[in-house]
Design an enzyme around this catalytic site. Structure first.
Site, PDB file in Angstrom:
ATOM      1  N   SER A   1      55.827  51.630  33.474  1.00  7.83           N
ATOM      2  CA  SER A   1      55.658  50.546  32.533  1.00  7.83           C
ATOM      3  C   SER A   1      54.261  49.911  32.567  1.00  7.83           C
ATOM      4  CB  SER A   1      56.704  49.468  32.805  1.00  7.83           C
ATOM      5  OG  SER A   1      56.556  48.969  34.118  1.00  7.83           O
TER       6      SER A   1
ATOM      7  N   LYS B   1      48.557  43.343  34.440  1.00  7.40           N
ATOM      8  CA  LYS B   1      49.795  43.617  33.705  1.00  7.40           C
ATOM      9  C   LYS B   1      50.439  42.289  33.330  1.00  7.40           C
ATOM     10  CE  LYS B   1      54.039  46.313  34.360  1.00  7.40           C
ATOM     11  NZ  LYS B   1      54.786  47.129  35.330  1.00  7.40           N
TER      12      LYS B   1
ATOM     13  N   SER C   1      56.251  52.736  38.116  1.00  5.27           N
ATOM     14  CA  SER C   1      55.540  52.098  37.000  1.00  5.27           C
ATOM     15  C   SER C   1      54.029  52.055  37.177  1.00  5.27           C
ATOM     16  CB  SER C   1      56.048  50.678  36.794  1.00  5.27           C
ATOM     17  OG  SER C   1      57.382  50.713  36.394  1.00  5.27           O
TER      18      SER C   1
END
Lengths: 94, 481
Positions: free
Chosen positions: B143, B68, B167
């Site tokens: 996310s 990420k 997330s």
């Protein structure tokens, strides 16, 4: 809760933002709705509760006071917008 | 079977058996990732194949992995999905990355995310919206949406994400994979761009529970660079295949409310049946304080974030708009560097932390957090695991739902684990409305081993993934069109 222009301006200053007028009306409305939602917490009686800062209890940890070799300064300065003699350059402050 | 369809475990086994070499694996994933990514837009940046070193077959984990974009990988951009950091190049490796690299894994690309991890759809990414590999018109969740989509589409065998309020678990549920949020303090946050420091944890996104345990084992450990890590050695694979007969499972009634999508509800109760077949005790309980979790979370996160994001002012790095005065420069740089959701939370944080509201909001939220935590610990005196659906709904269409408050409420079942520091897993529990949906399991803090044992038993009984038979979202011929 109502966010009037004066309060919004104060928040803007505290958050170091300069919001454009069209964004402003949207954000103002959203923030009011979110604040109305979090009013939910008013129904909780918290009088005998201690604030919880983090999920694990920690004790202070110290480490040996020795210089660690971190190859950073050069790499950090590579990310600078403007750099001079190993310093970051910003607009005049005084 | 194509190489890229394998799980971490079978890839490693294949290397040991000499069925394929690390180079074969890397090239297969690279080729597939380029084709798949053109459809789902999971990656912000992928290095060239020549820039990736070939892993050594003798290492324990000679596989590629995606990261990420809020986790530092030395020498690569770390944008956090924001223009504010569009040109920022990390000068060091996060501890999680360093540990993976030490096991022989090679960095394969940075994945898309909501700006500074604020959101649950990747729609708030400053660059583009990632698409759900099961339906290109739907969000992958967020996310860590880029990481989840990349794993689900077979671009990488596993990826790292960060979890502040769901997330990792929400996108895992929406993409049909496994998302793990370790107990707070197990995995070092050094090198993770902070959103809310008391809630953030790094965790893996994988295809199977055993894979997640295998990667979890590498990530877990005390790190002197992060003072919140604890020294609790554990082996997530030990006892993972044990029987779960007699385990006590609780279903919180409030986490399966009236408003839940009926197809998700059905999938969930079918999953609960599997626990009963495994001779677990399943009981429904009431947890009235659960209704305060989202409000508490959404006071604490903007407050912590507004202080954590104060550093993005254009002075030392990142996006800068040159202005005459220093304060104008900072304000202009932040105005144009940040997206709307970030600004919304910065303003809210400034409000909650302001002198007038500090006691009535921030302080109060910390106290309600204590209340929720006490109640959860009470529940765990009687039960081993909490079961709920990860998300109450199937993923939204990309064009629908632009209301921030509705997005906040989509984290309803996941924020609890972050507020209390529980270990949590989202694992696939079948399909609803043609899209994957996730089963959410939470155990008491540092009971991660038991969590994996229970999740693995479910996975085995549900039979989605036995013999490495993993459902993939699309046919290859569609990809190569």
């Amino acid at each position: 809760m109502k966010i009037d222009d004066l309060l919004f301006h104060r928040l803007e200053k505290a958050a170091r933002l300069k919001v454009s007028p069209e964004e402003r009306s949207r954000l103002q409305a959203d923030i009011e709705r979110i604040l109305d939602y979090v009013e939910l917490l008013n129904e909780v009686d918290v009088s005998d509760l201690e604030p919880m800062v983090r999920p694990v209890d920690l004790v202070n940890q110290t480490r040996e006071d020795v210089v660690a070799a971190r190859p950073f300064p050069r790499k950090i300065l590579e990310n600078a917008y403007e750099e001079q003699d190993g310093y970051f350059v910003v607009p005049k402050i005084l | 079977m194509e190489i890229w369809k394998n799980t971490v475990e079978s890839l490693v086994r294949g290397i040991r058996d000499k069925s394929w070499s690390p180079r074969d694996i890397l090239e297969a994933f690279y080729k597939h990732a380029w084709a798949a990514d053109s459809r789902i837009l999971a990656f912000i940046r992928m290095p060239k194949l020549s820039e990736i070193s070939i892993p050594d077959a003798l290492d324990s984990l000679p596989l590629p992995f995606a990261v990420k974009d809020n986790i530092m990988v030395e020498g690569f951009q770390t944008t956090c999905g924001s223009y504010a950091l569009w040109n920022y190049k990390a000068g060091y490796d996060a501890t999680a990355i360093a540990r993976l690299k030490a096991s022989g894994a090679v960095f394969f690309g940075k994945t898309n995310m909501d700006e500074f991890a604020m959101g649950s759809s990747t729609k708030y990414s400053a660059f583009f919206t990632t698409k759900n590999p099961w339906d290109y018109y739907r969000i992958p969740g967020g996310s860590s949406g880029g990481s989840a989509a990349a794993v689900a589409a077979g671009c990488v065998p596993f990826a790292l994400g960060s979890d502040t309020g769901g997330s990792n678990r929400l996108p895992a549920a929406h993409c049909g994979i496994v998302g793990y949020k370790p107990s707070y303090g197990l995995v070092s946050r050094y090198g993770l761009v902070s959103l809310a420091s008391s809630l953030d944890q790094i965790g893996p996104l994988c295809r199977s529970v055993r894979d997640a345990a295998c990667i979890g084992n590498i990530l877990i450990g005390k790190d002197e660079k992060d003072a919140t890590t604890v020294d609790r050695p554990m082996d997530l694979l030990k006892g993972i295949e044990n029987s779960i007969a007699g385990k006590r499972c609780a279903v919180v009634r409030q986490s399966v409310p009236e408003t839940i999508d009926p197809h998700v509800r059905r999938a969930f109760w079918e999953a609960v049946e599997i626990f009963k077949q495994n001779r677990c005790v399943v009981e429904e309980i009431d947890f009235p304080e659960e209704r305060y979790a989202i409000a508490t979370y959404h006071i604490l996160v903007p407050s912590e974030a507004s202080s954590n994001l104060a550093r993005f002012d254009g002075v030392r790095y990142g996006f800068r708009i040159p202005e005459e005065s220093l304060t104008d420069m900072m304000a202009e740089s932040r105005q144009y560097g940040f997206g709307e959701e970030v600004k919304r939370r910065m303003l809210l944080g400034a409000f909650y932390l302001g002198e007038a509201q500090y006691d009535s909001h921030y302080q109060k939220a910390m106290k309600v957090r204590r209340l929720i935590s006490q109640r959860v610990h009470q529940i765990f005196q009687d039960y081993d695991v909490l079961l709920s659906p990860t998300s109450l709904f199937s993923p939204f269409r990309i064009t629908e739902n632009t209301d921030p408050l509705a997005f906040y409420l989509s984290d309803k079942n996941t924020v609890l684990a972050n507020l209390v520091g529980l270990p949590a897993l989202s694992i696939p529990m079948g399909f609803a409305n043609g899209m994957p949906c996730g089963l959410h399991l939470q155990c008491k803090p540092f009971a991660d081993e038991m969590l994996f044992n229970i999740a693995r038993a479910y996975e085995k009984s549900a039979g989605f993934f036995e013999d490495d038979h993993y459902p993939f979202p699309f046919q290859e011929e569609r990809l190569w069109l």
